[in-house]
Design a protein around this motif. Structure first.
Motif, PDB file in Angstrom:
ATOM      1  N   ASP A 113      20.968 -71.608  20.036  1.00  0.00           N
ATOM      2  CA  ASP A 113      21.237 -70.229  20.438  1.00  0.00           C
ATOM      3  C   ASP A 113      22.444 -70.109  21.356  1.00  0.00           C
ATOM      4  O   ASP A 113      23.088 -69.080  21.398  1.00  0.00           O
ATOM      5  CB  ASP A 113      20.020 -69.632  21.150  1.00  0.00           C
ATOM      6  CG  ASP A 113      18.850 -69.435  20.211  1.00  0.00           C
ATOM      7  OD1 ASP A 113      19.085 -69.267  19.003  1.00  0.00           O
ATOM      8  OD2 ASP A 113      17.709 -69.452  20.686  1.00  0.00           O
ATOM      9  N   GLY A 114      22.743 -71.151  22.110  1.00  0.00           N
ATOM     10  CA  GLY A 114      23.799 -71.082  23.106  1.00  0.00           C
ATOM     11  C   GLY A 114      25.050 -71.819  22.680  1.00  0.00           C
ATOM     12  O   GLY A 114      25.359 -71.940  21.503  1.00  0.00           O
ATOM     13  N   ALA A 115      25.742 -72.333  23.677  1.00  0.00           N
ATOM     14  CA  ALA A 115      26.989 -73.052  23.452  1.00  0.00           C
ATOM     15  C   ALA A 115      26.714 -74.463  22.937  1.00  0.00           C
ATOM     16  O   ALA A 115      25.613 -74.996  23.082  1.00  0.00           O
ATOM     17  CB  ALA A 115      27.779 -73.132  24.757  1.00  0.00           C
ATOM     18  N   LYS A 116      27.726 -75.068  22.364  1.00  0.00           N
ATOM     19  CA  LYS A 116      27.648 -76.456  21.918  1.00  0.00           C
ATOM     20  C   LYS A 116      27.396 -77.330  23.153  1.00  0.00           C
ATOM     21  O   LYS A 116      28.033 -77.140  24.190  1.00  0.00           O
ATOM     22  CB  LYS A 116      28.971 -76.835  21.266  1.00  0.00           C
ATOM     23  CG  LYS A 116      28.967 -78.163  20.588  1.00  0.00           C
ATOM     24  CD  LYS A 116      30.314 -78.603  20.024  1.00  0.00           C
ATOM     25  CE  LYS A 116      31.209 -77.549  19.500  1.00  0.00           C
ATOM     26  NZ  LYS A 116      32.475 -78.112  18.999  1.00  0.00           N
ATOM     27  N   ALA A 117      26.464 -78.261  23.039  1.00  0.00           N
ATOM     28  CA  ALA A 117      26.108 -79.116  24.169  1.00  0.00           C
ATOM     29  C   ALA A 117      25.595 -80.453  23.652  1.00  0.00           C
ATOM     30  O   ALA A 117      25.504 -80.667  22.435  1.00  0.00           O
ATOM     31  CB  ALA A 117      25.038 -78.431  25.026  1.00  0.00           C
ATOM     32  N   ALA A 118      25.242 -81.346  24.572  1.00  0.00           N
ATOM     33  CA  ALA A 118      24.691 -82.649  24.199  1.00  0.00           C
ATOM     34  C   ALA A 118      23.454 -82.447  23.329  1.00  0.00           C
ATOM     35  O   ALA A 118      22.621 -81.577  23.597  1.00  0.00           O
ATOM     36  CB  ALA A 118      24.329 -83.444  25.446  1.00  0.00           C
ATOM     37  N   ALA A 119      23.349 -83.233  22.274  1.00  0.00           N
ATOM     38  CA  ALA A 119      22.248 -83.087  21.319  1.00  0.00           C
ATOM     39  C   ALA A 119      20.888 -83.173  21.988  1.00  0.00           C
ATOM     40  O   ALA A 119      19.989 -82.393  21.661  1.00  0.00           O
ATOM     41  CB  ALA A 119      22.369 -84.136  20.216  1.00  0.00           C
ATOM     42  N   ALA A 120      20.714 -84.088  22.925  1.00  0.00           N
ATOM     43  CA  ALA A 120      19.418 -84.240  23.589  1.00  0.00           C
ATOM     44  C   ALA A 120      19.044 -82.978  24.350  1.00  0.00           C
ATOM     45  O   ALA A 120      17.882 -82.564  24.341  1.00  0.00           O
ATOM     46  CB  ALA A 120      19.441 -85.446  24.527  1.00  0.00           C
ATOM     47  N   ASP A 121      20.007 -82.349  25.005  1.00  0.00           N
ATOM     48  CA  ASP A 121      19.732 -81.132  25.773  1.00  0.00           C
ATOM     49  C   ASP A 121      19.356 -79.973  24.857  1.00  0.00           C
ATOM     50  O   ASP A 121      18.405 -79.238  25.121  1.00  0.00           O
ATOM     51  CB  ASP A 121      20.946 -80.753  26.624  1.00  0.00           C
ATOM     52  CG  ASP A 121      21.261 -81.781  27.696  1.00  0.00           C
ATOM     53  OD1 ASP A 121      20.363 -82.576  28.053  1.00  0.00           O
ATOM     54  OD2 ASP A 121      22.411 -81.799  28.171  1.00  0.00           O
ATOM     55  N   VAL A 122      20.108 -79.797  23.774  1.00  0.00           N
ATOM     56  CA  VAL A 122      19.826 -78.705  22.837  1.00  0.00           C
ATOM     57  C   VAL A 122      18.479 -78.939  22.152  1.00  0.00           C
ATOM     58  O   VAL A 122      17.676 -78.011  22.008  1.00  0.00           O
ATOM     59  CB  VAL A 122      20.954 -78.562  21.796  1.00  0.00           C
ATOM     60  CG1 VAL A 122      20.603 -77.512  20.750  1.00  0.00           C
ATOM     61  CG2 VAL A 122      22.267 -78.211  22.484  1.00  0.00           C
ATOM     62  N   ALA A 123      18.212 -80.174  21.751  1.00  0.00           N
ATOM     63  CA  ALA A 123      16.941 -80.493  21.092  1.00  0.00           C
ATOM     64  C   ALA A 123      15.766 -80.190  22.017  1.00  0.00           C
ATOM     65  O   ALA A 123      14.779 -79.587  21.592  1.00  0.00           O
ATOM     66  CB  ALA A 123      16.924 -81.950  20.654  1.00  0.00           C
ATOM     67  N   ALA A 124      15.879 -80.580  23.277  1.00  0.00           N
ATOM     68  CA  ALA A 124      14.792 -80.327  24.232  1.00  0.00           C
ATOM     69  C   ALA A 124      14.567 -78.833  24.407  1.00  0.00           C
ATOM     70  O   ALA A 124      13.423 -78.358  24.402  1.00  0.00           O
ATOM     71  CB  ALA A 124      15.110 -80.990  25.561  1.00  0.00           C
ATOM     72  N   ALA A 125      15.643 -78.079  24.546  1.00  0.00           N
ATOM     73  CA  ALA A 125      15.523 -76.631  24.747  1.00  0.00           C
ATOM     74  C   ALA A 125      14.930 -75.940  23.512  1.00  0.00           C
ATOM     75  O   ALA A 125      14.203 -74.955  23.630  1.00  0.00           O
ATOM     76  CB  ALA A 125      16.884 -76.038  25.085  1.00  0.00           C
ATOM     77  N   ALA A 126      15.227 -76.470  22.324  1.00  0.00           N
ATOM     78  CA  ALA A 126      14.749 -75.863  21.074  1.00  0.00           C
ATOM     79  C   ALA A 126      13.381 -76.388  20.644  1.00  0.00           C
ATOM     80  O   ALA A 126      12.820 -75.920  19.667  1.00  0.00           O
ATOM     81  CB  ALA A 126      15.760 -76.103  19.970  1.00  0.00           C
ATOM     82  N   GLY A 127      12.862 -77.385  21.350  1.00  0.00           N
ATOM     83  CA  GLY A 127      11.566 -77.953  20.977  1.00  0.00           C
ATOM     84  C   GLY A 127      11.636 -78.927  19.825  1.00  0.00           C
ATOM     85  O   GLY A 127      10.646 -79.159  19.134  1.00  0.00           O
ATOM     86  N   ILE A 128      12.808 -79.513  19.601  1.00  0.00           N
ATOM     87  CA  ILE A 128      12.978 -80.495  18.518  1.00  0.00           C
ATOM     88  C   ILE A 128      12.678 -81.878  19.079  1.00  0.00           C
ATOM     89  O   ILE A 128      13.241 -82.279  20.092  1.00  0.00           O
ATOM     90  CB  ILE A 128      14.414 -80.447  17.956  1.00  0.00           C
ATOM     91  CG1 ILE A 128      14.716 -79.054  17.401  1.00  0.00           C
ATOM     92  CG2 ILE A 128      14.616 -81.536  16.908  1.00  0.00           C
ATOM     93  CD1 ILE A 128      16.174 -78.843  17.036  1.00  0.00           C
ATOM     94  N   ALA A 129      11.793 -82.602  18.424  1.00  0.00           N
ATOM     95  CA  ALA A 129      11.397 -83.936  18.864  1.00  0.00           C
ATOM     96  C   ALA A 129      11.384 -84.871  17.654  1.00  0.00           C
ATOM     97  O   ALA A 129      11.380 -84.416  16.513  1.00  0.00           O
ATOM     98  CB  ALA A 129       9.999 -83.875  19.490  1.00  0.00           C
ATOM     99  N   PRO A 130      11.372 -86.192  17.906  1.00  0.00           N
ATOM    100  CA  PRO A 130      11.265 -87.119  16.778  1.00  0.00           C
ATOM    101  C   PRO A 130      10.062 -86.766  15.911  1.00  0.00           C
ATOM    102  O   PRO A 130       8.993 -86.407  16.407  1.00  0.00           O
ATOM    103  CB  PRO A 130      11.092 -88.473  17.465  1.00  0.00           C
ATOM    104  CG  PRO A 130      11.848 -88.314  18.757  1.00  0.00           C
ATOM    105  CD  PRO A 130      11.529 -86.894  19.178  1.00  0.00           C
ATOM    106  N   GLY A 131      10.286 -86.803  14.607  1.00  0.00           N
ATOM    107  CA  GLY A 131       9.256 -86.429  13.647  1.00  0.00           C
ATOM    108  C   GLY A 131       9.441 -85.016  13.109  1.00  0.00           C
ATOM    109  O   GLY A 131       8.907 -84.678  12.063  1.00  0.00           O
ATOM    110  N   ALA A 132      10.190 -84.178  13.834  1.00  0.00           N
ATOM    111  CA  ALA A 132      10.473 -82.820  13.355  1.00  0.00           C
ATOM    112  C   ALA A 132      11.316 -82.909  12.102  1.00  0.00           C
ATOM    113  O   ALA A 132      12.083 -83.857  11.926  1.00  0.00           O
ATOM    114  CB  ALA A 132      11.205 -82.030  14.427  1.00  0.00           C
ATOM    115  N   ARG A 133      11.189 -81.913  11.230  1.00  0.00           N
ATOM    116  CA  ARG A 133      11.982 -81.927  10.003  1.00  0.00           C
ATOM    117  C   ARG A 133      12.905 -80.715   9.990  1.00  0.00           C
ATOM    118  O   ARG A 133      12.454 -79.578   9.902  1.00  0.00           O
ATOM    119  CB  ARG A 133      11.080 -81.913   8.778  1.00  0.00           C
ATOM    120  CG  ARG A 133      11.876 -82.076   7.517  1.00  0.00           C
ATOM    121  CD  ARG A 133      11.093 -82.754   6.443  1.00  0.00           C
ATOM    122  NE  ARG A 133      11.931 -82.894   5.266  1.00  0.00           N
ATOM    123  CZ  ARG A 133      11.524 -82.650   4.046  1.00  0.00           C
ATOM    124  NH1 ARG A 133      10.279 -82.293   3.819  1.00  0.00           N
ATOM    125  NH2 ARG A 133      12.344 -82.805   3.040  1.00  0.00           N
TER     126      ARG A 133
END
Length: 75
Positions: free
Chosen positions: A51-71
């Motif tokens: 939703d926001g600006a381009k950022a480190a993948a880990a930060d964006v994934a955490a904010a979006a609720g994306i975790a290992p195993g997500a598809r």
């Protein structure tokens, strides 16, 4: 690609020599980059945008609720 109903953009992709251990679009690992299974291997992306600006993948994934195993791209 998409995550749940939101659009997610991936940047700085790098193909690796690793073999995918899950179906295409599955998040395998999140660290200094997000590792995603493809049809014929694994791609790692260091930066993402949800939703926001381009950022480190880990930060964006955490904010979006994306975790290992997500598809990604599944709906």
């Amino acid at each position: 690609t998409t995550w749940q109903v939101a659009r997610v953009r991936l940047f700085e992709p790098r193909r690796t020599d690793a073999r995918a251990t899950a179906g295409p679009g599955t998040v395998l690992e999140i660290g200094d980059a997000i590792a995603i299974a493809t049809g014929d291997g694994v791609v790692r992306c260091k930066r993402m945008r949800a939703d926001g600006a381009k950022a480190a993948a880990a930060d964006v994934a955490a904010a979006a609720g994306i975790a290992p195993g997500a598809r990604l791209g599944a709906g």
